[in-house]
Design a protein around this motif. Structure first.
Motif, PDB file in Angstrom:
ATOM      1  N   THR A  89       0.805  -1.220   0.000  1.00 10.43           N
ATOM      2  CA  THR A  89       0.000   0.000   0.000  1.00 10.43           C
ATOM      3  C   THR A  89       0.839   1.271   0.000  1.00 10.43           C
ATOM      4  OG1 THR A  89      -0.131  -0.014   2.419  1.00 10.43           O
ATOM      5  CG2 THR A  89      -1.900  -1.135   1.204  1.00 10.43           C
ATOM      6  N   GLY A  90       2.144   1.149   0.282  1.00  9.61           N
ATOM      7  CA  GLY A  90       3.016   2.320   0.275  1.00  9.61           C
ATOM      8  C   GLY A  90       2.991   3.144   1.536  1.00  9.61           C
ATOM      9  N   VAL A  91       2.382   2.645   2.616  1.00 12.23           N
ATOM     10  CA  VAL A  91       2.381   3.412   3.855  1.00 12.23           C
ATOM     11  C   VAL A  91       3.706   3.214   4.584  1.00 12.23           C
ATOM     12  CG1 VAL A  91      -0.119   3.318   4.175  1.00 12.23           C
ATOM     13  CG2 VAL A  91       1.328   1.582   5.247  1.00 12.23           C
ATOM     14  N   ALA A  92       4.101   4.224   5.355  1.00 14.20           N
ATOM     15  CA  ALA A  92       5.264   4.096   6.222  1.00 14.20           C
ATOM     16  C   ALA A  92       4.926   3.170   7.383  1.00 14.20           C
ATOM     17  CB  ALA A  92       5.682   5.471   6.735  1.00 14.20           C
ATOM     18  N   ILE A  93       5.970   2.620   8.010  1.00 19.26           N
ATOM     19  CA  ILE A  93       5.757   1.691   9.115  1.00 19.26           C
ATOM     20  C   ILE A  93       6.847   1.878  10.162  1.00 19.26           C
ATOM     21  CG2 ILE A  93       7.004  -0.127   7.859  1.00 19.26           C
ATOM     22  CD1 ILE A  93       5.225  -2.186   9.287  1.00 19.26           C
ATOM     23  N   ALA A  94       6.446   1.772  11.426  1.00 14.94           N
ATOM     24  CA  ALA A  94       7.388   1.813  12.537  1.00 14.94           C
ATOM     25  C   ALA A  94       7.409   0.459  13.224  1.00 14.94           C
ATOM     26  CB  ALA A  94       6.996   2.899  13.538  1.00 14.94           C
ATOM     27  N   SER A  95       8.581   0.058  13.663  1.00 11.01           N
ATOM     28  CA  SER A  95       8.701  -1.193  14.414  1.00 11.01           C
ATOM     29  C   SER A  95       8.286  -0.975  15.863  1.00 11.01           C
ATOM     30  CB  SER A  95      10.143  -1.703  14.374  1.00 11.01           C
ATOM     31  OG  SER A  95      10.963  -0.938  15.254  1.00 11.01           O
ATOM     32  N   GLY A  96       8.070  -2.067  16.570  1.00  7.68           N
ATOM     33  CA  GLY A  96       7.987  -1.984  18.017  1.00  7.68           C
ATOM     34  C   GLY A  96       9.361  -1.744  18.604  1.00  7.68           C
ATOM     35  N   SER A  97       9.451  -1.598  19.901  1.00  8.06           N
ATOM     36  CA  SER A  97      10.724  -1.324  20.553  1.00  8.06           C
ATOM     37  C   SER A  97      11.711  -2.462  20.334  1.00  8.06           C
ATOM     38  CB  SER A  97      10.525  -1.118  22.057  1.00  8.06           C
ATOM     39  OG  SER A  97      11.775  -1.009  22.704  1.00  8.06           O
ATOM     40  N   LEU A  98      12.902  -2.107  19.822  1.00 12.73           N
ATOM     41  CA  LEU A  98      13.941  -3.102  19.584  1.00 12.73           C
ATOM     42  C   LEU A  98      14.758  -3.424  20.829  1.00 12.73           C
ATOM     43  CD1 LEU A  98      13.417  -2.028  16.560  1.00 12.73           C
ATOM     44  CD2 LEU A  98      15.679  -2.949  16.105  1.00 12.73           C
ATOM     45  N   SER A  99      14.420  -2.853  21.960  1.00 10.13           N
ATOM     46  CA  SER A  99      15.234  -3.063  23.160  1.00 10.13           C
ATOM     47  C   SER A  99      15.428  -4.543  23.456  1.00 10.13           C
ATOM     48  CB  SER A  99      14.591  -2.358  24.358  1.00 10.13           C
ATOM     49  OG  SER A  99      14.635  -0.953  24.197  1.00 10.13           O
ATOM     50  N   ILE A 100      14.370  -5.331  23.311  1.00  4.43           N
ATOM     51  CA  ILE A 100      14.463  -6.756  23.606  1.00  4.43           C
ATOM     52  C   ILE A 100      15.474  -7.441  22.697  1.00  4.43           C
ATOM     53  CG2 ILE A 100      12.498  -7.269  22.090  1.00  4.43           C
ATOM     54  CD1 ILE A 100      11.767  -9.560  23.908  1.00  4.43           C
ATOM     55  N   ALA A 101      15.551  -7.012  21.426  1.00  2.00           N
ATOM     56  CA  ALA A 101      16.489  -7.625  20.485  1.00  2.00           C
ATOM     57  C   ALA A 101      17.898  -7.090  20.660  1.00  2.00           C
ATOM     58  CB  ALA A 101      16.010  -7.391  19.055  1.00  2.00           C
ATOM     59  N   LEU A 102      18.035  -5.852  21.121  1.00  2.00           N
ATOM     60  CA  LEU A 102      19.363  -5.332  21.415  1.00  2.00           C
ATOM     61  C   LEU A 102      19.997  -6.104  22.563  1.00  2.00           C
ATOM     62  CD1 LEU A 102      18.591  -1.512  21.104  1.00  2.00           C
ATOM     63  CD2 LEU A 102      19.844  -2.928  19.461  1.00  2.00           C
ATOM     64  N   ASP A 103      19.171  -6.538  23.503  1.00  2.00           N
ATOM     65  CA  ASP A 103      19.660  -7.326  24.633  1.00  2.00           C
ATOM     66  C   ASP A 103      19.754  -8.820  24.314  1.00  2.00           C
ATOM     67  OD1 ASP A 103      19.772  -5.002  26.178  1.00  2.00           O
ATOM     68  OD2 ASP A 103      17.746  -5.290  26.982  1.00  2.00           O
ATOM     69  N   ASN A 104      18.947  -9.267  23.352  1.00  2.00           N
ATOM     70  CA  ASN A 104      18.901 -10.683  22.976  1.00  2.00           C
ATOM     71  C   ASN A 104      18.939 -10.772  21.446  1.00  2.00           C
ATOM     72  OD1 ASN A 104      18.030 -11.945  25.780  1.00  2.00           O
ATOM     73  ND2 ASN A 104      16.670 -10.198  25.415  1.00  2.00           N
ATOM     74  N   PRO A 105      20.129 -10.706  20.846  1.00  2.00           N
ATOM     75  CA  PRO A 105      20.247 -10.615  19.381  1.00  2.00           C
ATOM     76  C   PRO A 105      19.547 -11.737  18.627  1.00  2.00           C
ATOM     77  CG  PRO A 105      22.348 -10.107  20.420  1.00  2.00           C
ATOM     78  CD  PRO A 105      21.444 -10.607  21.515  1.00  2.00           C
ATOM     79  N   GLU A 106      19.348 -12.889  19.271  1.00  2.14           N
ATOM     80  CA  GLU A 106      18.679 -13.981  18.583  1.00  2.14           C
ATOM     81  C   GLU A 106      17.225 -13.646  18.234  1.00  2.14           C
ATOM     82  OE1 GLU A 106      18.333 -15.034  23.067  1.00  2.14           O
ATOM     83  OE2 GLU A 106      19.675 -13.920  21.717  1.00  2.14           O
ATOM     84  N   LEU A 107      16.697 -12.569  18.825  1.00  5.22           N
ATOM     85  CA  LEU A 107      15.319 -12.148  18.546  1.00  5.22           C
ATOM     86  C   LEU A 107      15.219 -11.065  17.477  1.00  5.22           C
ATOM     87  CD1 LEU A 107      14.006 -12.005  22.239  1.00  5.22           C
ATOM     88  CD2 LEU A 107      13.715 -13.866  20.579  1.00  5.22           C
ATOM     89  N   MET A 108      16.371 -10.606  16.964  1.00  3.49           N
ATOM     90  CA  MET A 108      16.355  -9.487  16.017  1.00  3.49           C
ATOM     91  C   MET A 108      15.592  -9.817  14.742  1.00  3.49           C
ATOM     92  SD  MET A 108      17.133  -6.336  15.611  1.00  3.49           S
ATOM     93  CE  MET A 108      18.466  -5.902  16.758  1.00  3.49           C
ATOM     94  N   SER A 109      15.570 -11.082  14.343  1.00  2.50           N
ATOM     95  CA  SER A 109      14.869 -11.446  13.101  1.00  2.50           C
ATOM     96  C   SER A 109      13.387 -11.120  13.163  1.00  2.50           C
ATOM     97  CB  SER A 109      15.064 -12.931  12.802  1.00  2.50           C
ATOM     98  OG  SER A 109      14.494 -13.737  13.822  1.00  2.50           O
TER      99      SER A 109
END
Length: 359
Positions: A89-109
């Motif tokens: 649709t071409g809309v912009a999108i924001a992720s949820g907070s990446l804090s959990i993945a910064l602390d647990n890189p296995e969740l970054m995917s």
């Protein structure tokens, strides 16, 4: 085990947020805003262009998929569906907070899927204000983000069972993040509003964009209180300002304003744009659609919103979103009470069109 517990918390957030969406409608600040109907003010729908300029990029639509989730297998699937809908649709999108993945890189995917499924779209990464400048850069790099949302969530942290209450360092932390990243920074509340004083302070810090994110949407105080064994913070229900109240009192020196918090319909989007928002974030309403019908259902909903928003622009005589700022508005209810208490002139909003009906 830390990653498992953190992922469980993210799943709890989605479950509780979805439950709130299914409840009976609650009072919503957007209902305090009415357009004055001028029967001869309309323009041809074919003349309407919904595009807006945000963070150096032209967005095709003046609303976007706002920060929601990530950090577990199930929320990664949600992010995939959100990203596919954004791509189509071409809309912009924001992720949820990446804090959990910064602390647990296995969740970054579970966050990276937003960029993988939407390689050419406008993507905002998201971190908490307490994160280090290096973490902010890592978040931007992980999503190849076009902008960085920095969320402020003092109320949520106050009620969260495992929350932090060390707030004194936040202004300095924000200043360091702004200086460290090369993409635009959007400071975003999580549903309790940004006051006039806060907006001025953000501008002085060098923040160029702010999402006022007011009361009326997903209530993170309730979510965190529901995670407490005694649910002992229930008396804080209703804390904060609505997005309407925040937009009404935004000072002249405020950053470019985005708005979110309880956006339910294209009419709410138009109301926000008419009150001065550059673009409007949607979370809970779109989350419900994805949970019920996946990416295809959200694609259909976004296209419907685009069509309806075009029709509303045509109805009130606005060929561009910024033209809505010259439409006549009536402010009533709690927003009017707030405005009068804060010394804001709302009566002049009812006379902005300057006789457009006589054209």
């Amino acid at each position: 085990m830390a990653a498992e517990l953190a992922s469980e918390r993210k799943d709890d957030h989605v479950r509780l947020a979805a439950a709130q969406q299914k409840e009976a409608p609650r009072p919503n600040g957007w209902d305090d805003v009415r357009f004055v109907h001028h029967a001869l003010a309309g323009v041809d729908a074919a003349l309407v262009d919904l595009g807006v300029d945000v963070a150096g990029t032209r967005w095709a639509l003046p609303f976007y998929v706002n920060a929601m989730t990530g950090g577990s297998a199930s929320t990664g699937t949600i992010n995939r569906d959100l990203a596919i809908a954004a791509r189509e649709t071409g809309v912009a999108i924001a992720s949820g907070s990446l804090s959990i993945a910064l602390d647990n890189p296995e969740l970054m995917s579970t966050f990276r899927v937003i960029r993988d499924e939407n390689p050419d779209g406008f993507v905002m990464a998201n971190v908490g204000i307490e994160r280090s400048p290096e973490d902010a850069r890592r978040a931007v790099d992980a999503l190849e983000a076009d902008a960085l949302q920095v969320h402020v969530n003092a109320m949520q942290e106050t009620v969260m069972p495992e929350g932090s209450r060390s707030f004194s360092s936040w202004p300095a932390s924000l200043e360091a993040i702004v200086a460290a990243v090369e993409v635009p920074v959007v400071v975003k509340e999580v549903g309790f509003g940004l006051s006039a004083e806060t907006l001025s302070r953000l501008a002085a810090t060098g923040v160029r964009f702010a999402d006022v994110s007011g009361v009326g949407g997903t209530d993170f105080m309730r979510i965190e209180n529901d995670r407490r064994s005694g649910r002992d913070y229930a008396y804080l229900a209703g804390w904060g300002q609505s997005a309407v109240e925040c937009l009404l009192e935004a000072p002249a020196d405020a950053p470019v304003l985005l708005a979110s918090g309880g956006v339910r319909t294209p009419l709410d989007v138009a109301r926000a744009l008419a009150l001065g928002a550059r673009a409007v974030g949607v979370s809970g309403s779109f989350l419900s659609v994805v949970l019920d019908g996946g990416a295809d259902a959200l694609i259909s909903r976004i296209r419907e919103w685009s069509d309806h928003l075009t029709a509303l622009h045509s109805l009130v005589g606005a060929t561009r979103p910024e033209d809505l700022r010259r439409t006549d508005l009536i402010i009533h209810g709690r927003a009017a009470e707030f405005a009068r208490a804060r010394g804001i002139d709302i009566d002049s909003l009812a006379r902005r069109a300057g006789g457009k009906d006589a054209r």
